[in-house]
Design a protein around this motif. Structure first.
Motif, PDB file in Angstrom:
ATOM      1  N   THR A  63      33.544  37.022  33.958  1.00 62.44           N
ATOM      2  CA  THR A  63      33.431  35.573  34.111  1.00 62.44           C
ATOM      3  C   THR A  63      33.860  35.178  35.518  1.00 62.44           C
ATOM      4  N   GLY A  64      35.000  35.713  35.938  1.00 60.02           N
ATOM      5  CA  GLY A  64      35.472  35.438  37.298  1.00 60.02           C
ATOM      6  C   GLY A  64      34.535  35.973  38.357  1.00 60.02           C
ATOM      7  N   LEU A  65      33.981  37.148  38.127  1.00 57.73           N
ATOM      8  CA  LEU A  65      33.048  37.734  39.081  1.00 57.73           C
ATOM      9  C   LEU A  65      31.785  36.873  39.203  1.00 57.73           C
ATOM     10  N   SER A  66      31.334  36.322  38.086  1.00 59.06           N
ATOM     11  CA  SER A  66      30.160  35.435  38.123  1.00 59.06           C
ATOM     12  C   SER A  66      30.463  34.181  38.938  1.00 59.06           C
ATOM     13  N   MET A  67      31.670  33.664  38.774  1.00 54.74           N
ATOM     14  CA  MET A  67      32.048  32.478  39.549  1.00 54.74           C
ATOM     15  C   MET A  67      32.190  32.833  41.031  1.00 54.74           C
ATOM     16  N   GLU A  68      32.764  33.996  41.311  1.00 58.79           N
ATOM     17  CA  GLU A  68      32.933  34.438  42.686  1.00 58.79           C
ATOM     18  C   GLU A  68      31.578  34.656  43.367  1.00 58.79           C
ATOM     19  N   HIS A  69      30.586  35.017  42.581  1.00 58.65           N
ATOM     20  CA  HIS A  69      29.243  35.237  43.131  1.00 58.65           C
ATOM     21  C   HIS A  69      28.753  33.978  43.855  1.00 58.65           C
ATOM     22  N   ASN A  70      29.222  32.818  43.411  1.00 57.47           N
ATOM     23  CA  ASN A  70      28.859  31.566  44.083  1.00 57.47           C
ATOM     24  C   ASN A  70      29.363  31.524  45.522  1.00 57.47           C
ATOM     25  N   LEU A  71      30.353  32.353  45.840  1.00 57.30           N
ATOM     26  CA  LEU A  71      30.910  32.395  47.189  1.00 57.30           C
ATOM     27  C   LEU A  71      30.155  33.369  48.077  1.00 57.30           C
ATOM     28  N   ASN A  72      29.046  33.897  47.555  1.00 56.91           N
ATOM     29  CA  ASN A  72      28.204  34.836  48.301  1.00 56.91           C
ATOM     30  C   ASN A  72      28.941  36.125  48.655  1.00 56.91           C
ATOM     31  N   SER A  73      29.705  36.653  47.714  1.00 60.76           N
ATOM     32  CA  SER A  73      30.378  37.935  47.933  1.00 60.76           C
ATOM     33  C   SER A  73      29.321  39.011  48.178  1.00 60.76           C
ATOM     34  N   SER A  74      29.659  39.957  49.005  1.00 55.40           N
ATOM     35  CA  SER A  74      28.705  41.016  49.327  1.00 55.40           C
ATOM     36  C   SER A  74      28.559  41.982  48.158  1.00 55.40           C
ATOM     37  N   ARG A  75      27.402  42.602  48.059  1.00 62.16           N
ATOM     38  CA  ARG A  75      27.167  43.595  47.011  1.00 62.16           C
ATOM     39  C   ARG A  75      28.188  44.730  47.051  1.00 62.16           C
ATOM     40  N   PRO A  76      28.507  45.259  48.238  1.00 62.17           N
ATOM     41  CA  PRO A  76      29.515  46.325  48.257  1.00 62.17           C
ATOM     42  C   PRO A  76      30.866  45.851  47.710  1.00 62.17           C
ATOM     43  N   SER A  77      31.240  44.622  48.021  1.00 60.66           N
ATOM     44  CA  SER A  77      32.508  44.080  47.528  1.00 60.66           C
ATOM     45  C   SER A  77      32.489  43.945  46.009  1.00 60.66           C
ATOM     46  N   ILE A  78      31.394  43.449  45.471  1.00 60.66           N
ATOM     47  CA  ILE A  78      31.264  43.308  44.013  1.00 60.66           C
ATOM     48  C   ILE A  78      31.264  44.686  43.354  1.00 60.66           C
ATOM     49  N   GLY A  79      30.524  45.621  43.924  1.00 60.65           N
ATOM     50  CA  GLY A  79      30.477  46.976  43.376  1.00 60.65           C
ATOM     51  C   GLY A  79      31.844  47.636  43.364  1.00 60.65           C
ATOM     52  N   ARG A  80      32.609  47.450  44.438  1.00 61.91           N
ATOM     53  CA  ARG A  80      33.950  48.018  44.517  1.00 61.91           C
ATOM     54  C   ARG A  80      34.854  47.424  43.439  1.00 61.91           C
ATOM     55  N   LYS A  81      34.752  46.125  43.238  1.00 58.41           N
ATOM     56  CA  LYS A  81      35.580  45.466  42.219  1.00 58.41           C
ATOM     57  C   LYS A  81      35.241  45.972  40.823  1.00 58.41           C
ATOM     58  N   ILE A  82      33.960  46.159  40.552  1.00 54.79           N
ATOM     59  CA  ILE A  82      33.543  46.683  39.244  1.00 54.79           C
ATOM     60  C   ILE A  82      34.049  48.113  39.074  1.00 54.79           C
ATOM     61  N   ASP A  83      33.903  48.935  40.106  1.00 56.14           N
ATOM     62  CA  ASP A  83      34.411  50.307  40.039  1.00 56.14           C
ATOM     63  C   ASP A  83      35.917  50.323  39.791  1.00 56.14           C
ATOM     64  N   ASP A  84      36.644  49.447  40.499  1.00 58.93           N
ATOM     65  CA  ASP A  84      38.093  49.377  40.319  1.00 58.93           C
ATOM     66  C   ASP A  84      38.450  48.983  38.884  1.00 58.93           C
ATOM     67  N   LEU A  85      37.752  47.985  38.354  1.00 54.91           N
ATOM     68  CA  LEU A  85      38.029  47.564  36.968  1.00 54.91           C
ATOM     69  C   LEU A  85      37.766  48.696  35.998  1.00 54.91           C
ATOM     70  N   MET A  86      36.651  49.386  36.173  1.00 55.06           N
ATOM     71  CA  MET A  86      36.324  50.477  35.244  1.00 55.06           C
ATOM     72  C   MET A  86      37.364  51.586  35.315  1.00 55.06           C
ATOM     73  N   ASN A  87      37.883  51.874  36.482  1.00 52.70           N
ATOM     74  CA  ASN A  87      38.937  52.877  36.619  1.00 52.70           C
ATOM     75  C   ASN A  87      40.197  52.436  35.901  1.00 52.70           C
ATOM     76  N   ILE A  88      40.524  51.160  36.009  1.00 49.53           N
ATOM     77  CA  ILE A  88      41.700  50.613  35.318  1.00 49.53           C
ATOM     78  C   ILE A  88      41.510  50.685  33.807  1.00 49.53           C
ATOM     79  N   VAL A  89      40.357  50.254  33.331  1.00 48.89           N
ATOM     80  CA  VAL A  89      40.090  50.248  31.886  1.00 48.89           C
ATOM     81  C   VAL A  89      40.131  51.666  31.332  1.00 48.89           C
ATOM     82  N   ARG A  90      39.569  52.616  32.059  1.00 45.55           N
ATOM     83  CA  ARG A  90      39.582  54.009  31.591  1.00 45.55           C
ATOM     84  C   ARG A  90      41.013  54.541  31.486  1.00 45.55           C
ATOM     85  N   ALA A  91      41.904  54.042  32.332  1.00 46.03           N
ATOM     86  CA  ALA A  91      43.289  54.496  32.313  1.00 46.03           C
ATOM     87  C   ALA A  91      44.073  53.884  31.142  1.00 46.03           C
ATOM     88  N   LEU A  92      43.547  52.797  30.593  1.00 40.06           N
ATOM     89  CA  LEU A  92      44.249  52.127  29.496  1.00 40.06           C
ATOM     90  C   LEU A  92      43.796  52.696  28.186  1.00 40.06           C
TER      91      LEU A  92
END
Length: 92
Positions: A63-92
């Motif tokens: 939800t936050g990422l969708s809202m942040e998309h309005n700020l024209n975040s770069s694809r690499p930045s969005i991809g990195r954030k998704i990768d980071d989240l998935m790494n965190i979730v896998r650790a939990l």
């Protein structure tokens, strides 16, 4: 599509105060269903943490990422954030 910014449902959530109750109900039910589907996928991985809690975390993140998309975040930045989240979730 060009010019598309974020998610319609997420963008609509910012306007709950002025939306008709029927629209609020549709969005609420849709998010609940999505959370259940995410939790089912998480359960398959047998996480250490409660799958429903993780599903809430994932849904809140996107939800936050969708809202942040309005700020024209770069694809690499969005991809990195998704990768980071998935790494965190896998650790939990």
């Amino acid at each position: 599509m060009e010019g598309q910014k974020g998610c319609f449902a997420v963008s609509s959530m910012r306007e709950f105060a002025i939306l008709p109750s029927e629209a609020v109900g549709i969005i609420t039910r849709s998010r609940s269903k999505l959370k259940r589907l995410i939790a089912k996928n998480i359960e398959v991985e047998h996480p250490k943490m409660d799958a429903d809690s993780l599903a809430e975390l994932v849904l809140t993140f996107f939800t936050g990422l969708s809202m942040e998309h309005n700020l024209n975040s770069s694809r690499p930045s969005i991809g990195r954030k998704i990768d980071d989240l998935m790494n965190i979730v896998r650790a939990l």
